[in-house]
Design an enzyme around this catalytic site. Structure first.
Site, mmCIF file in Angstrom:
data_model
loop_
_atom_site.group_PDB
_atom_site.id
_atom_site.type_symbol
_atom_site.label_atom_id
_atom_site.label_comp_id
_atom_site.label_asym_id
_atom_site.label_seq_id
_atom_site.Cartn_x
_atom_site.Cartn_y
_atom_site.Cartn_z
ATOM 1 N N GLY A 15 0.808 -1.101 0.024
ATOM 2 C CA GLY A 15 0.041 0.026 -0.005
ATOM 3 C C GLY A 15 0.692 1.296 0.100
ATOM 4 N N PHE A 16 0.115 2.400 0.185
ATOM 5 C CA PHE A 16 0.740 3.735 0.096
ATOM 6 C C PHE A 16 1.896 3.630 1.092
ATOM 7 C CE2 PHE A 16 -0.364 8.386 1.373
ATOM 8 C CZ PHE A 16 0.822 8.792 0.743
ATOM 9 N N LEU A 17 1.547 3.663 2.469
ATOM 10 C CA LEU A 17 2.597 3.674 3.371
ATOM 11 C C LEU A 17 3.408 2.548 3.462
ATOM 12 C CD1 LEU A 17 3.764 4.843 5.969
ATOM 13 C CD2 LEU A 17 1.959 3.679 7.471
ATOM 14 N N GLY A 18 2.913 1.336 3.098
ATOM 15 C CA GLY A 18 3.708 0.128 3.202
ATOM 16 C C GLY A 18 4.948 0.184 2.344
ATOM 17 N N ALA A 86 -1.592 -2.183 7.405
ATOM 18 C CA ALA A 86 -2.816 -2.253 6.373
ATOM 19 C C ALA A 86 -4.002 -1.530 6.992
ATOM 20 C CB ALA A 86 -3.005 -3.851 6.546
ATOM 21 N N SER A 126 -4.127 6.566 13.656
ATOM 22 C CA SER A 126 -4.314 7.891 13.186
ATOM 23 C C SER A 126 -4.388 8.844 14.171
ATOM 24 C CB SER A 126 -5.706 7.765 12.476
ATOM 25 O OG SER A 126 -6.365 8.908 12.004
ATOM 26 N N LYS A 157 -10.349 2.528 13.919
ATOM 27 C CA LYS A 157 -8.860 2.668 14.342
ATOM 28 C C LYS A 157 -8.741 2.806 15.777
ATOM 29 C CE LYS A 157 -5.998 3.026 10.822
ATOM 30 N NZ LYS A 157 -4.807 2.187 10.680
#
Length: 355
Positions: A15-18, A86, A126, A157
């Site tokens: 993913g984006f952060l991953g 994730a 978050s 979250k």
């Protein structure tokens, strides 16, 4: 002797952060074995924006809600550190958020608690877990989590973060912590900066919700990934474990700006400056958002313009990261301005590939 990581397992590494987590762990010396658990394969990445060699990343396709599949990956990866990044994007259904952020987190914690190699578990939470729609000015980790979350994403979250921090007490050999980033953007961003560019494409730049006197923390994605590496190392360090284990940390660029400064900076780099601005008061925005939610509910769809988004846009929402600086040794590596330039360069590169 400084701690080192032999092997790391990145949950959601495609993913984006991953991808930025892979990049930051790849830069460590000595370099750990890097394993990724995801349901999607690693995408092709440009060496202009990521320095890691994909041939040195071990990919494992698995479902994080399935404990058995996680156990199988752990036996292969034998990680000392697990990073759980994730998370579904905003705008999806509550059932998806629960499946990943709550059920998936619980399954991961069950599997790693049984592992003999995992010593540290870092969770991507978050900054919104403490947000109730009102102003957050220089908020730190002493700020309470609201009894009622603003939406399903933040609710799950909060639940995921609690599971992770509680696991620090119930699993004697496992040390955990949670990082709370705010306003992520950077190469790979499919939401924040692209959304601001969409406003430019649809000629919506003249509209402003609120008075724009509210400060907001946007955070470059590479800085957030860097903080995760520091957290993993801190949990392995006997000299710092007690200060980090079971704790949450806000992560930002430490450079709050007025909310609409960010999109206008992006637009200016595209050669556009609004000639005039139409200001919509917050109350009018909330009324329009209510109508949007009602209409979407009638059609059985998820509203894009919501009261949460209006409150989010109009509120002060910036954080004190002294705790992360003191105990993780965190400092932003990339400034906001440089981060914007890198993101726009990445978007340009993506558009070229589509042609």
């Amino acid at each position: 002797m400084a701690p080192s990581i032999d092997s790391v397992l990145i949950i959601g590494g495609s993913g984006f952060l991953g991808l930025h987590l892979i990049d930051q762990f790849f830069k460590l010396e000595p370099r750990p074995a890097i394993h990724v658990l995801d349901i999607r394969p690693l995408p092709a990445v440009s060496p202009k924006f990521y320095s890691f060699d994909p041939d040195h990343v071990h990919f494992h396709k698995a479902d994080i809600t399935n404990v058995e599949s996680i156990r199988a990956v752990l036996k292969i990866a034998v990680p000392s550190v697990v990073v759980h990044s994730a998370s579904p994007v905003h705008g999806l259904g509550a059932d998806i958020y629960r499946a990943v952020n709550v059920d998936g987190t619980a399954a991961l914690l069950q599997a790693v608690a049984e592992s003999t190699t995992v010593k540290a578990f870092v969770y991507t939470s978050s900054a919104s877990v403490v947000y109730d729609g009102s102003d957050l000015k220089n908020a730190d980790e002493t700020f309470p989590i609201p009894a009622v979350a603003m939406d399903a994403y933040n609710d799950t979250k909060v639940q995921g973060e609690r599971l992770v921090l509680d696991a620090n007490k119930s699993s004697p050999q496992l040390l955990t912590c949670a990082l709370r980033p705010s306003g992520l953007f950077g190469p790979g961003d499919r939401q924040l900066v692209p959304g601001m560019l969409d406003v430019l494409k649809t000629n919506g730049t003249v509209f402003q919700l609120g008075d724009n006197f509210n400060l907001f923390d946007f955070t470059y994605i590479g800085n957030v990934a860097h903080a995760h590496v520091l957290a993993g190392l801190a949990l392995l360090d006997p000299a710092r474990q007690d200060a980090v284990a079971g704790e949450a940390f806000f992560i930002t660029n430490d450079t709050p700006v007025y909310f609409f400064t960010m999109p206008r900076t992006i637009w200016s780099h595209r050669g556009y400056v609004p000639k005039f601005i139409i200001k919509l008061p917050r109350d009018i925005g909330m009324g329009l958002a209510y109508l949007s939610e009602a209409w979407s509910a009638l059609r059985g769809k998820q509203a894009l313009f919501t009261r949460f988004r209006v409150a989010f846009t109009c509120a002060n929402r910036y954080f004190n990261i002294s705790k992360a600086k003191q105990f993780l040794g965190y400092e932003p590596l990339v400034s906001l301005e440089d981060g914007v330039l890198k993101t726009l360069q990445w978007i340009d590169e993506e558009e070229k590939l589509k042609k």
